[in-house]
Design an enzyme around this catalytic site. Structure first.
Site, PDB file in Angstrom:
ATOM      1  N   GLY A  70       0.788  -1.219   0.000  1.00 27.81           N
ATOM      2  CA  GLY A  70       0.000   0.000   0.000  1.00 27.81           C
ATOM      3  C   GLY A  70       0.822   1.273   0.000  1.00 27.81           C
ATOM      4  O   GLY A  70       0.461   2.258  -0.643  1.00 27.81           O
ATOM      5  N   SER A  71       1.947   1.274   0.728  1.00 31.15           N
ATOM      6  CA  SER A  71       2.765   2.492   0.783  1.00 31.15           C
ATOM      7  C   SER A  71       3.333   2.837  -0.585  1.00 31.15           C
ATOM      8  O   SER A  71       3.312   4.000  -1.009  1.00 31.15           O
ATOM      9  CB  SER A  71       3.898   2.319   1.798  1.00 31.15           C
ATOM     10  OG  SER A  71       3.386   2.294   3.119  1.00 31.15           O
ATOM     11  N   ASN A 151      -7.154   2.966  10.251  1.00 24.00           N
ATOM     12  CA  ASN A 151      -6.540   1.794  10.865  1.00 24.00           C
ATOM     13  C   ASN A 151      -6.549   1.824  12.386  1.00 24.00           C
ATOM     14  O   ASN A 151      -6.387   0.790  13.027  1.00 24.00           O
ATOM     15  CB  ASN A 151      -5.087   1.651  10.375  1.00 24.00           C
ATOM     16  CG  ASN A 151      -4.279   2.912  10.598  1.00 24.00           C
ATOM     17  OD1 ASN A 151      -4.706   3.999  10.248  1.00 24.00           O
ATOM     18  ND2 ASN A 151      -3.105   2.777  11.181  1.00 24.00           N
ATOM     19  N   GLN A 179      -6.907  -0.635   4.743  1.00 26.17           N
ATOM     20  CA  GLN A 179      -7.594  -1.237   5.888  1.00 26.17           C
ATOM     21  C   GLN A 179      -9.005  -1.712   5.558  1.00 26.17           C
ATOM     22  O   GLN A 179      -9.651  -2.343   6.386  1.00 26.17           O
ATOM     23  CB  GLN A 179      -7.649  -0.245   7.059  1.00 26.17           C
ATOM     24  CG  GLN A 179      -6.339  -0.064   7.782  1.00 26.17           C
ATOM     25  CD  GLN A 179      -5.844  -1.327   8.457  1.00 26.17           C
ATOM     26  OE1 GLN A 179      -6.616  -2.223   8.797  1.00 26.17           O
ATOM     27  NE2 GLN A 179      -4.538  -1.419   8.658  1.00 26.17           N
ATOM     28  N   SER A 199      -3.264  -3.580   0.125  1.00 27.71           N
ATOM     29  CA  SER A 199      -2.105  -4.364   0.519  1.00 27.71           C
ATOM     30  C   SER A 199      -2.569  -5.755   0.925  1.00 27.71           C
ATOM     31  O   SER A 199      -3.461  -5.901   1.763  1.00 27.71           O
ATOM     32  CB  SER A 199      -1.379  -3.676   1.682  1.00 27.71           C
ATOM     33  OG  SER A 199      -0.083  -4.180   1.848  1.00 27.71           O
ATOM     34  N   HIS A 201      -1.164  -8.199   2.633  1.00 27.43           N
ATOM     35  CA  HIS A 201      -0.899  -8.741   3.967  1.00 27.43           C
ATOM     36  C   HIS A 201      -1.942  -8.308   4.997  1.00 27.43           C
ATOM     37  O   HIS A 201      -1.934  -8.785   6.127  1.00 27.43           O
ATOM     38  CB  HIS A 201       0.517  -8.376   4.439  1.00 27.43           C
ATOM     39  CG  HIS A 201       0.671  -6.967   4.926  1.00 27.43           C
ATOM     40  ND1 HIS A 201       0.656  -6.636   6.266  1.00 27.43           N
ATOM     41  CD2 HIS A 201       0.874  -5.814   4.258  1.00 27.43           C
ATOM     42  CE1 HIS A 201       0.842  -5.339   6.393  1.00 27.43           C
ATOM     43  NE2 HIS A 201       0.970  -4.818   5.189  1.00 27.43           N
ATOM     44  N   THR A 237      11.142  -7.581 -11.896  1.00 29.33           N
ATOM     45  CA  THR A 237      10.651  -8.948 -12.065  1.00 29.33           C
ATOM     46  C   THR A 237       9.610  -9.275 -11.001  1.00 29.33           C
ATOM     47  O   THR A 237       9.829  -9.060  -9.818  1.00 29.33           O
ATOM     48  CB  THR A 237      11.814  -9.951 -11.985  1.00 29.33           C
ATOM     49  OG1 THR A 237      12.777  -9.616 -12.989  1.00 29.33           O
ATOM     50  CG2 THR A 237      11.324 -11.370 -12.200  1.00 29.33           C
ATOM     51  N   CYS A 328       2.670   2.054  11.531  1.00 29.34           N
ATOM     52  CA  CYS A 328       3.394   3.008  10.682  1.00 29.34           C
ATOM     53  C   CYS A 328       3.072   4.404  11.180  1.00 29.34           C
ATOM     54  O   CYS A 328       2.038   4.965  10.825  1.00 29.34           O
ATOM     55  CB  CYS A 328       2.983   2.882   9.220  1.00 29.34           C
ATOM     56  SG  CYS A 328       3.199   1.234   8.539  1.00 29.34           S
TER      57      CYS A 328
END
Length: 387
Positions: A70-71, A151, A179, A199, A201, A237, A328
Site C-alpha cells: 500500500g505504501s 486503521n 484497511q 495491501s 498482507h 521482475t 506506521c
C-alpha cells in the site's frame, strides 16, 4: 498462538489456504518475461492473480497494477499523477488522519514542487465531513485523497459522497483502502474513485505485495523505470509466488467475507460489553456505529493506565498482542497517535489508549481470554500504584 493475536490491523496471519497454494507452487520458477514454457507458466500465474484481485474489487483486470504494498501504491499514485503539473501551483486536498505514505509524500511534493495541500479535519469520533472537503476545493484543485477506513479507530469515511463531488468538478479522487479491502465489500465503480490502493498482507496473504487500481481513463508516470513490467508502468521482475498467494487471499476473502464480518460484529459487541464492566471511566475512542466503522476494530481508553505498559504486560505475561496505535507512525518523538490527537484527545488520554483489532481467527474463547487478562493486568497495575 493465533487466538491471542489482536493486532490484525497491523498485519494478518497467512490463511492456511494461501499457505497451501504457495507451497504447492514452488516449482513455478520461470521469469514471467521469458517466452519459454517456465516463463509462460509464471505469466499465467500473474494473470490469475490479476483476475482474482479484480474480482474482489469489481474492477477490470487491466486497471490493476501490482506493487510491493500500500505504501508504494500511494507514493506512486501521488507522484505519478501530480508529476504532470510540475512547476504549476496545483492544490491537493487530503485529511489529517491519512497514512504516512500519503501525508509524507504530499509534504515532500509540496516542499519540492511548490504545490499546496489542504488537510481537512476530523470530528471527535474520527470522521471526515464531506462538506469540509467541498469547502476546501479551489479552482486549482487537481486531486483529493481520502482514506476509506482508518486503521486506528475503524472509522469508515464518506468516500462515495466525496467522489461524487470530485467527479462533478473534474477532480481526480484517490482512496487509500488498505484497511478496508477484504473487510467490507468494495465495488470501485460504485465507490466512484479514480484510484484505490490496497495491501495483501492485510487480508491473510503474504507481505511485500499489494496493488493500485487506476481508472482506465488515466495513465500514471512510472515510479520505477526499467524492464517494462506491469505494462511499462512498474518495472521489476514479478514476485510470482507472492502473487499466487495474493490471488488465493482475494478468492478466499470473497468466500469468507460475509461470514467473517458477521462473526466479528458479534465479537466486537461482546468485547465492548465486557470491557465496559472492567473499569470506571473506560471509554471507546471513536464510534461504535456498526454502519460507519469496521467490525474488527476497538480503540480503548483506560484512565490511569499507560497503554504501552499494558500492551507490554499483556504480551509478556499472557502472550497477547495488541497495539497502542498504528504500526506506521510518523510521530517518533513522543510516540503519540496523531489520529487520536486530531480527534481532540490530550496527551494523557492518548497515552492511556489501546487498539484492539480482531480477525477471522478470533472467537468467543479468545475474547474471554483477552478480557480476563486485561482485568488481571489492571489489578496488577493498581496494586503497584500509591493509594
Amino acid at each position: 498462538m493465533i487466538g491471542r493475536y489482536f493486532d490484525y490491523n497491523s498485519t494478518t496471519p497467512l490463511d492456511p489456504r494461501v499457505c497451501r497454494i504457495i507451497t504447492e507452487s514452488l516449482d513455478i520458477y520461470g521469469n514471467p518475461s521469458s517466452a519459454h514454457g517456465p516463463g509462460q507458466q509464471a505469466r499465467l500465474a500473474i494473470q490469475l492473480a490479476r483476475q482474482h484481485t479484480a474480482a474482489l474489487l469489481h474492477s477490470d483486470p487491466e486497471e490493476l497494477y501490482f506493487t510491493s504494498g500500500g505504501s508504494e501504491s500511494n507514493n506512486w499514485l501521488l507522484k505519478g499523477y501530480l508529476s504532470q503539473w510540475a512547476g504549476t501551483p496545483v492544490h491537493v486536498i487530503t485529511s489529517v488522519i491519512e497514512h504516512p505514505s500519503i501525508k509524507e509524500t504530499l509534504r515532500h511534493w509540496s516542499h519540492d514542487g511548490g504545490g499546496k495541500v489542504t488537510y481537512v479535519p476530523v470530528d471527535a469520533e474520527g470522521f471526515i465531513s464531506s462538506q469540509a472537503v467541498i469547502d476546501a476545493i479551489r479552482p486549482e484543485t487537481k486531486l483529493i485523497s481520502i482514506m476509506l477506513a482508518n486503521n486506528e479507530t475503524g472509522a469508515i469515511q464518506p468516500v462515495r459522497e466525496i467522489a461524487q463531488i470530485a467527479r462533478s468538478r473534474g477532480i481526480f479522487i484517490h482512496t487509500d483502502a488498505v484497511q478496508a479491502v477484504g473487510k467490507m465489500p468494495i465495488h470501485v465503480q460504485e465507490l466512484g474513485v479514480d484510484s484505490l490502493s490496497f495491501s495483501i498482507h492485510k487480508l491473510y496473504g503474504p507481505k511485500g505485495v499489494g496493488g493500485l487500481y487506476v481508472h482506465s481513463a488515466y495513465k500514471l508516470e512510472p515510479l520505477i523505470h526499467g524492464g517494462g513490467q506491469e505494462r511499462g508502468l512498474r518495472s521489476g521482475t514479478e514476485n510470482v509466488l507472492s502473487l499466487l498467494g495474493a490471488a488465493e487471499a482475494c478468492r478466499v476473502a470473497m468466500l469468507d467475507m460475509e461470514r467473517t464480518q458477521a462473526k466479528l460484529l458479534w465479537c466486537k459487541r461482546l468485547l465492548v460489553e465486557k470491557l465496559r464492566a472492567l473499569a470506571p471511566g473506560l471509554r471507546i475512542n471513536g464510534s461504535l456505529d456498526t454502519e460507519r466503522t469496521l467490525t474488527n476494530t476497538v480503540n480503548l481508553f483506560i484512565p490511569g493506565i499507560r497503554g504501552e505498559a499494558l500492551a507490554a504486560y499483556l504480551d509478556h505475561r499472557y502472550g497477547i498482542a495488541v497495539s497502542v496505535g498504528s504500526a506506521c507512525s510518523s510521530n517518533h518523538e513522543k510516540k503519540l497517535s496523531y489520529v487520536l490527537q486530531e480527534m481532540g484527545l490530550d496527551e494523557a488520554d492518548i497515552r492511556s489508549s489501546l487498539r484492539i483489532s480482531m480477525g477471522k481467527f478470533t472467537d468467543e474463547v479468545d475474547i474471554h481470554y483477552l478480557v480476563e487478562s486485561i482485568e488481571s493486568a489492571l489489578t496488577h497495575f493498581h496494586q503497584l500504584m500509591p493509594t
